[in-house]
Design an enzyme around this catalytic site. Sequence first.
Site, PDB file in Angstrom:
ATOM      1  N   HIS A 159       0.877  -1.173   0.000  1.00  0.00           N
ATOM      2  CA  HIS A 159       0.000   0.000   0.000  1.00  0.00           C
ATOM      3  C   HIS A 159       0.911   1.218   0.000  1.00  0.00           C
ATOM      4  CE1 HIS A 159      -3.470   2.481   0.573  1.00  0.00           C
ATOM      5  NE2 HIS A 159      -2.982   2.998   1.692  1.00  0.00           N
ATOM      6  N   HIS A 166      -3.429   9.280   1.330  1.00  0.00           N
ATOM      7  CA  HIS A 166      -3.475   8.029   0.567  1.00  0.00           C
ATOM      8  C   HIS A 166      -4.883   7.776   0.063  1.00  0.00           C
ATOM      9  CE1 HIS A 166      -5.324   5.342   3.784  1.00  0.00           C
ATOM     10  NE2 HIS A 166      -5.152   6.493   4.408  1.00  0.00           N
ATOM     11  N   CYS A 178      -3.459   2.995  -5.494  1.00  0.00           N
ATOM     12  CA  CYS A 178      -2.763   3.882  -4.563  1.00  0.00           C
ATOM     13  C   CYS A 178      -1.343   4.209  -5.014  1.00  0.00           C
ATOM     14  CB  CYS A 178      -2.762   3.293  -3.151  1.00  0.00           C
ATOM     15  SG  CYS A 178      -1.985   1.664  -3.027  1.00  0.00           S
TER      16      CYS A 178
END
Length: 177
Positions: A34, A46, A124
């Site tokens: 991530h 994010h 992301c």
Amino acid sequence: MATHRRSLDTRMAPTKPRLRLGDLIEISRFGYKHWAIYVGEGYVVHLALADDIAGAAASSIMCTLTEKAIVKKEPLCVVAGRDKYQVNNKHDDKYRPLPSNKIVQRAEELVGQVWPYSLTSENCEHFVNELRYGVSRSDQVTDMVTAVGVTAGVLAVGLAAAGLIGILRTRSKREKQ
């Protein structure tokens, strides 16, 4: 070639990596990474789950089941949870990073916005690379596509070899008769 990864020194366990404004933060999850961007005072921006469910791992995993994500500003410790993380400005040798104040400004202006989400084209990692470099890219996607292509190639060669062996065995049996 200079490295742009800064991570925890295992000999100094309680210390954290030194974070600079605009740094890309790579958070190691089970089976994927991530990504977030550091905006100062312990906070990151994010892409996260589009509804009110907060939390570290659930955020990215659940995004794969939806086509929308929300831009969030949260403490890094909340986003990372118990997962390991490191600064990874891995494309600094290839692309010139935007000025850190510009990166932070752009990131914070997006907080609260709903964004389209696609695991392969708008995830992301694409998001943070766009903020830092002005280039939307995801090495996880590229690496996955490459791995699938290589696997398919190996399988095709294996199947072709198995077919050829089968043909040769059949021919050999006929010749013996």
